[in-house]
Design a protein around this motif. Sequence first.
Motif, mmCIF file in Angstrom:
data_model
loop_
_atom_site.group_PDB
_atom_site.id
_atom_site.type_symbol
_atom_site.label_atom_id
_atom_site.label_comp_id
_atom_site.label_asym_id
_atom_site.label_seq_id
_atom_site.Cartn_x
_atom_site.Cartn_y
_atom_site.Cartn_z
ATOM 1 N N CYS A 207 44.296 2.458 2.576
ATOM 2 C CA CYS A 207 45.662 2.964 2.535
ATOM 3 C C CYS A 207 46.022 3.227 1.065
ATOM 4 C CB CYS A 207 46.614 1.929 3.146
ATOM 5 S SG CYS A 207 48.359 2.272 2.833
ATOM 6 N N PRO A 208 46.312 4.479 0.677
ATOM 7 C CA PRO A 208 46.625 4.761 -0.727
ATOM 8 C C PRO A 208 47.823 3.967 -1.252
ATOM 9 C CG PRO A 208 46.202 6.798 0.457
ATOM 10 C CD PRO A 208 46.271 5.704 1.488
ATOM 11 N N ASP A 209 48.867 3.803 -0.448
ATOM 12 C CA ASP A 209 50.032 3.040 -0.903
ATOM 13 C C ASP A 209 49.686 1.569 -1.091
ATOM 14 O OD1 ASP A 209 51.858 5.207 -1.008
ATOM 15 O OD2 ASP A 209 52.076 5.121 1.155
ATOM 16 N N CYS A 210 48.969 1.001 -0.125
ATOM 17 C CA CYS A 210 48.567 -0.405 -0.252
ATOM 18 C C CYS A 210 47.622 -0.590 -1.433
ATOM 19 C CB CYS A 210 47.903 -0.890 1.039
ATOM 20 S SG CYS A 210 49.024 -0.983 2.451
ATOM 21 N N ASN A 211 46.770 0.428 -1.686
ATOM 22 C CA ASN A 211 45.805 0.318 -2.781
ATOM 23 C C ASN A 211 46.493 0.282 -4.144
ATOM 24 O OD1 ASN A 211 42.945 0.024 -3.045
ATOM 25 N ND2 ASN A 211 42.977 1.949 -4.200
ATOM 26 N N GLN A 212 47.631 0.951 -4.279
ATOM 27 C CA GLN A 212 48.395 0.848 -5.529
ATOM 28 C C GLN A 212 48.806 -0.606 -5.775
ATOM 29 O OE1 GLN A 212 51.539 3.736 -6.456
ATOM 30 N NE2 GLN A 212 50.873 4.818 -4.603
ATOM 31 N N VAL A 213 49.261 -1.255 -4.732
ATOM 32 C CA VAL A 213 49.689 -2.652 -4.857
ATOM 33 C C VAL A 213 48.469 -3.544 -5.090
ATOM 34 C CG1 VAL A 213 50.966 -4.524 -3.756
ATOM 35 C CG2 VAL A 213 51.679 -2.159 -3.380
ATOM 36 N N GLU A 214 47.361 -3.246 -4.419
ATOM 37 C CA GLU A 214 46.119 -4.013 -4.635
ATOM 38 C C GLU A 214 45.700 -3.934 -6.107
ATOM 39 O OE1 GLU A 214 44.605 -6.028 -2.650
ATOM 40 O OE2 GLU A 214 44.653 -5.287 -0.593
ATOM 41 N N GLY A 215 45.896 -2.766 -6.720
ATOM 42 C CA GLY A 215 45.553 -2.612 -8.133
ATOM 43 C C GLY A 215 46.380 -3.514 -9.027
ATOM 44 N N VAL A 216 47.663 -3.645 -8.731
ATOM 45 C CA VAL A 216 48.530 -4.547 -9.508
ATOM 46 C C VAL A 216 48.081 -5.988 -9.312
ATOM 47 C CG1 VAL A 216 50.892 -5.408 -9.759
ATOM 48 C CG2 VAL A 216 50.471 -2.965 -9.529
ATOM 49 N N LEU A 217 47.748 -6.365 -8.088
ATOM 50 C CA LEU A 217 47.258 -7.726 -7.826
ATOM 51 C C LEU A 217 45.966 -7.993 -8.597
ATOM 52 C CD1 LEU A 217 47.851 -7.919 -3.971
ATOM 53 C CD2 LEU A 217 49.105 -9.189 -5.729
ATOM 54 N N ALA A 218 45.047 -7.016 -8.574
ATOM 55 C CA ALA A 218 43.752 -7.189 -9.237
ATOM 56 C C ALA A 218 43.874 -7.252 -10.755
ATOM 57 C CB ALA A 218 42.808 -6.049 -8.838
ATOM 58 N N SER A 219 44.826 -6.515 -11.321
ATOM 59 C CA SER A 219 44.930 -6.465 -12.780
ATOM 60 C C SER A 219 45.846 -7.548 -13.363
ATOM 61 C CB SER A 219 45.389 -5.077 -13.235
ATOM 62 O OG SER A 219 46.679 -4.794 -12.738
ATOM 63 N N ASN A 220 46.419 -8.367 -12.514
ATOM 64 C CA ASN A 220 47.294 -9.448 -12.968
ATOM 65 C C ASN A 220 46.861 -10.767 -12.335
ATOM 66 O OD1 ASN A 220 49.636 -8.106 -14.558
ATOM 67 N ND2 ASN A 220 49.301 -6.803 -12.774
ATOM 68 N N GLY B 205 46.475 -14.346 -11.115
ATOM 69 C CA GLY B 205 47.493 -15.348 -10.850
ATOM 70 C C GLY B 205 48.673 -14.823 -10.049
ATOM 71 N N LEU B 206 48.862 -13.507 -10.018
ATOM 72 C CA LEU B 206 49.984 -12.935 -9.276
ATOM 73 C C LEU B 206 49.880 -13.257 -7.791
ATOM 74 C CD1 LEU B 206 52.553 -11.230 -9.111
ATOM 75 C CD2 LEU B 206 51.085 -9.190 -9.033
ATOM 76 N N ALA B 207 48.675 -13.161 -7.242
ATOM 77 C CA ALA B 207 48.482 -13.431 -5.813
ATOM 78 C C ALA B 207 48.752 -14.894 -5.462
ATOM 79 C CB ALA B 207 47.073 -13.031 -5.386
ATOM 80 N N GLU B 208 48.803 -15.753 -6.464
ATOM 81 C CA GLU B 208 49.145 -17.154 -6.211
ATOM 82 C C GLU B 208 50.657 -17.353 -6.179
ATOM 83 O OE1 GLU B 208 47.089 -19.388 -9.209
ATOM 84 O OE2 GLU B 208 45.158 -18.553 -8.612
ATOM 85 N N ARG B 209 51.407 -16.439 -6.779
ATOM 86 C CA ARG B 209 52.874 -16.539 -6.796
ATOM 87 C C ARG B 209 53.512 -15.799 -5.624
ATOM 88 N NH1 ARG B 209 51.661 -15.404 -12.224
ATOM 89 N NH2 ARG B 209 52.653 -13.363 -12.196
ATOM 90 N N MET C 79 62.641 -18.523 3.422
ATOM 91 C CA MET C 79 61.351 -18.265 2.830
ATOM 92 C C MET C 79 61.504 -18.355 1.317
ATOM 93 S SD MET C 79 58.953 -14.851 3.259
ATOM 94 C CE MET C 79 59.664 -14.589 4.838
ATOM 95 N N SER C 80 60.763 -19.230 0.713
ATOM 96 C CA SER C 80 60.959 -19.455 -0.715
ATOM 97 C C SER C 80 60.199 -18.451 -1.593
ATOM 98 C CB SER C 80 60.554 -20.882 -1.074
ATOM 99 O OG SER C 80 59.190 -21.087 -0.765
ATOM 100 N N ARG C 81 59.006 -18.040 -1.184
ATOM 101 C CA ARG C 81 58.221 -17.100 -1.992
ATOM 102 C C ARG C 81 58.311 -15.696 -1.420
ATOM 103 N NH1 ARG C 81 52.194 -18.574 -3.112
ATOM 104 N NH2 ARG C 81 52.063 -18.537 -0.876
ATOM 105 N N ASP C 82 58.115 -14.714 -2.297
ATOM 106 C CA ASP C 82 57.967 -13.347 -1.829
ATOM 107 C C ASP C 82 56.693 -13.269 -0.996
ATOM 108 O OD1 ASP C 82 60.220 -12.616 -3.250
ATOM 109 O OD2 ASP C 82 59.118 -11.645 -4.864
ATOM 110 N N ARG C 83 56.735 -12.429 0.025
ATOM 111 C CA ARG C 83 55.582 -12.276 0.905
ATOM 112 C C ARG C 83 55.245 -10.801 1.020
ATOM 113 N NH1 ARG C 83 54.661 -15.043 6.812
ATOM 114 N NH2 ARG C 83 52.464 -14.531 6.870
#
Length: 114
Positions: free
Chosen positions: A25-38, A40-44, A1-5
Amino acid sequence: MSRDRLFLIAPGFEDPASPGRSFFCPDCNQVEGVLASNPGLAERIEVTRVPFAGPRVPVIALLGEENQSLPVLILGDASPAPDDALTHGTLRFVTDTRRILELIAARHGVPFPH
């Protein structure tokens, strides 16, 4: 697997134990916040959102039934896996939310959690 998943629980789910209420999910929502505030991250990182209710078939297919807790970051081979990563077959992965956020920052150039 070449990309992080990254696997997350899709927000807005119902729990049969609390009918009529919608949850995230509070834990998943923390990660969703990082995705939303960055942008292009979800494309990498390959991001997959799965239902709350199990079994979580896409996760099980990769990590086995015993490793379907979310969030989970499956580490691609573009960067070395850290020593604290868990292993299933040839895949390395992390389930601790704080560690997921640290690894996303280190591997993808976004801010670190403080």
